[in-house]
Write a protein that holds these residues in place. Structure first.
Motif: not given
Length: 145
Positions: A9-11, A52-53
Protein backbone atom coordinates in the motif's frame (compact mmCIF):
# COMPACT_ATOMS: atom_id res chain seq x y z
CA UNK A 1 -4.79 -12.33 2.55
CA UNK A 2 -5.01 -15.75 4.18
CA UNK A 3 -2.94 -17.26 1.40
CA UNK A 4 -0.08 -14.80 1.84
CA UNK A 5 -0.69 -12.56 -1.17
CA UNK A 6 0.87 -9.23 -0.32
CA UNK A 7 -0.49 -5.96 -1.65
CA UNK A 8 1.93 -3.11 -0.99
CA UNK A 9 0.00 0.00 0.00
CA UNK A 10 2.97 2.30 0.61
CA UNK A 11 5.95 1.45 -1.63
CA UNK A 12 8.34 3.91 0.03
CA UNK A 13 7.63 2.51 3.50
CA UNK A 14 7.85 -1.10 2.29
CA UNK A 15 11.20 -0.48 0.60
CA UNK A 16 12.57 1.31 3.68
CA UNK A 17 11.53 -1.58 5.98
CA UNK A 18 13.05 -4.12 3.60
CA UNK A 19 16.28 -2.10 3.38
CA UNK A 20 16.53 -2.08 7.22
CA UNK A 21 15.93 -5.86 7.32
CA UNK A 22 12.76 -5.42 9.36
CA UNK A 23 10.75 -7.57 6.96
CA UNK A 24 11.42 -11.32 6.87
CA UNK A 25 9.55 -12.01 3.68
CA UNK A 26 6.62 -10.58 1.75
CA UNK A 27 3.17 -11.94 2.55
CA UNK A 28 4.09 -14.14 5.53
CA UNK A 29 2.32 -12.24 8.34
CA UNK A 30 -1.31 -13.29 8.00
CA UNK A 31 -0.58 -16.96 7.28
CA UNK A 32 1.59 -17.05 10.43
CA UNK A 33 -1.18 -15.41 12.48
CA UNK A 34 -3.72 -17.97 11.26
CA UNK A 35 -1.31 -20.87 11.87
CA UNK A 36 -0.44 -19.70 15.39
CA UNK A 37 -4.11 -19.22 16.32
CA UNK A 38 -4.91 -22.70 15.02
CA UNK A 39 -1.93 -24.16 16.93
CA UNK A 40 -3.09 -22.54 20.18
CA UNK A 41 -6.66 -23.72 19.67
CA UNK A 42 -8.04 -20.21 19.23
CA UNK A 43 -10.91 -19.17 16.98
CA UNK A 44 -9.78 -18.13 13.50
CA UNK A 45 -9.10 -14.37 13.27
CA UNK A 46 -11.51 -12.22 11.31
CA UNK A 47 -10.02 -9.87 8.71
CA UNK A 48 -12.21 -6.96 7.60
CA UNK A 49 -11.20 -4.67 4.73
CA UNK A 50 -12.76 -1.18 4.77
CA UNK A 51 -11.68 0.08 1.33
CA UNK A 52 -8.11 0.82 2.31
CA UNK A 53 -8.39 0.38 6.07
CA UNK A 54 -7.87 -2.99 7.65
CA UNK A 55 -9.16 -4.45 10.89
CA UNK A 56 -8.16 -7.81 12.38
CA UNK A 57 -10.28 -9.29 15.18
CA UNK A 58 -8.33 -11.73 17.35
CA UNK A 59 -10.18 -13.95 19.80
CA UNK A 60 -9.08 -15.33 23.15
CA UNK A 61 -9.91 -18.64 24.77
CA UNK A 62 -13.45 -19.16 25.97
CA UNK A 63 -12.69 -22.04 28.38
CA UNK A 64 -11.46 -19.67 31.07
CA UNK A 65 -13.06 -19.77 34.49
CA UNK A 66 -13.92 -16.78 36.60
CA UNK A 67 -13.94 -16.87 40.39
CA UNK A 68 -16.20 -14.83 42.65
CA UNK A 69 -13.81 -11.88 42.64
CA UNK A 70 -13.95 -11.61 38.84
CA UNK A 71 -10.40 -12.82 38.30
CA UNK A 72 -9.82 -15.34 35.52
CA UNK A 73 -7.43 -18.23 35.52
CA UNK A 74 -5.88 -18.53 32.04
CA UNK A 75 -5.60 -22.33 32.23
CA UNK A 76 -9.25 -22.81 33.06
CA UNK A 77 -8.39 -24.17 36.52
CA UNK A 78 -8.77 -22.15 39.71
CA UNK A 79 -5.65 -22.65 41.74
CA UNK A 80 -5.76 -22.63 45.55
CA UNK A 81 -4.61 -19.43 47.22
CA UNK A 82 -1.43 -19.78 49.23
CA UNK A 83 -1.41 -17.65 52.37
CA UNK A 84 1.49 -16.78 54.62
CA UNK A 85 1.34 -17.22 58.38
CA UNK A 86 0.86 -13.49 58.90
CA UNK A 87 -1.96 -13.38 56.33
CA UNK A 88 -3.69 -16.26 58.15
CA UNK A 89 -3.37 -14.40 61.45
CA UNK A 90 -4.91 -11.25 59.92
CA UNK A 91 -7.78 -13.21 58.33
CA UNK A 92 -8.52 -15.10 61.54
CA UNK A 93 -8.65 -11.86 63.49
CA UNK A 94 -10.89 -10.16 60.91
CA UNK A 95 -13.32 -13.08 60.89
CA UNK A 96 -13.96 -12.43 64.58
CA UNK A 97 -13.82 -8.61 64.41
CA UNK A 98 -14.64 -7.38 60.86
CA UNK A 99 -15.15 -3.77 61.97
CA UNK A 100 -11.54 -3.41 63.22
CA UNK A 101 -9.21 -0.73 61.93
CA UNK A 102 -5.72 -1.54 60.74
CA UNK A 103 -4.36 0.07 63.91
CA UNK A 104 -6.48 -2.25 66.08
CA UNK A 105 -5.34 -5.27 64.07
CA UNK A 106 -1.71 -4.22 64.53
CA UNK A 107 -2.12 -3.82 68.27
CA UNK A 108 -3.95 -7.13 68.70
CA UNK A 109 -1.54 -9.17 66.57
CA UNK A 110 1.70 -7.50 67.72
CA UNK A 111 2.60 -6.58 64.14
CA UNK A 112 3.53 -3.13 62.91
CA UNK A 113 0.98 -0.95 61.15
CA UNK A 114 3.05 -1.11 57.96
CA UNK A 115 2.99 -4.91 58.05
CA UNK A 116 -0.79 -4.93 58.49
CA UNK A 117 -1.26 -2.49 55.60
CA UNK A 118 0.96 -4.65 53.40
CA UNK A 119 -0.82 -7.90 54.22
CA UNK A 120 -4.36 -6.50 53.96
CA UNK A 121 -3.48 -5.18 50.51
CA UNK A 122 -2.04 -8.58 49.50
CA UNK A 123 -5.13 -10.35 50.83
CA UNK A 124 -7.35 -8.04 48.78
CA UNK A 125 -5.29 -8.76 45.66
CA UNK A 126 -5.62 -12.51 46.29
CA UNK A 127 -9.38 -12.15 46.63
CA UNK A 128 -9.53 -13.30 50.24
CA UNK A 129 -10.43 -9.95 51.77
CA UNK A 130 -12.50 -7.00 50.70
CA UNK A 131 -13.31 -3.64 52.19
CA UNK A 132 -17.04 -3.05 52.56
CA UNK A 133 -18.05 0.58 52.86
CA UNK A 134 -15.76 3.56 53.26
CA UNK A 135 -12.28 3.62 54.73
CA UNK A 136 -13.53 5.40 57.83
CA UNK A 137 -16.79 3.63 58.59
CA UNK A 138 -16.46 0.39 56.68
CA UNK A 139 -15.75 -3.16 57.67
CA UNK A 140 -13.76 -6.09 56.31
CA UNK A 141 -15.35 -8.96 54.43
CA UNK A 142 -13.43 -12.22 54.61
CA UNK A 143 -13.91 -14.44 51.57
CA UNK A 144 -13.24 -18.09 52.36
CA UNK A 145 -11.92 -20.31 49.57
Amino acid sequence: MKEGFSKVRNCALANALAYMNLIEQWGSGFPRIFRDCRDYGLKEPEIIDFEGDLRVNLYRRTDQTTDQTGRTDQTGINLPVNLTDKENIVLTYLQKRPDSTQQKIAAATSMSLGTIKYHTKKLQEKGCLQRIGTHRKGSWGVILK
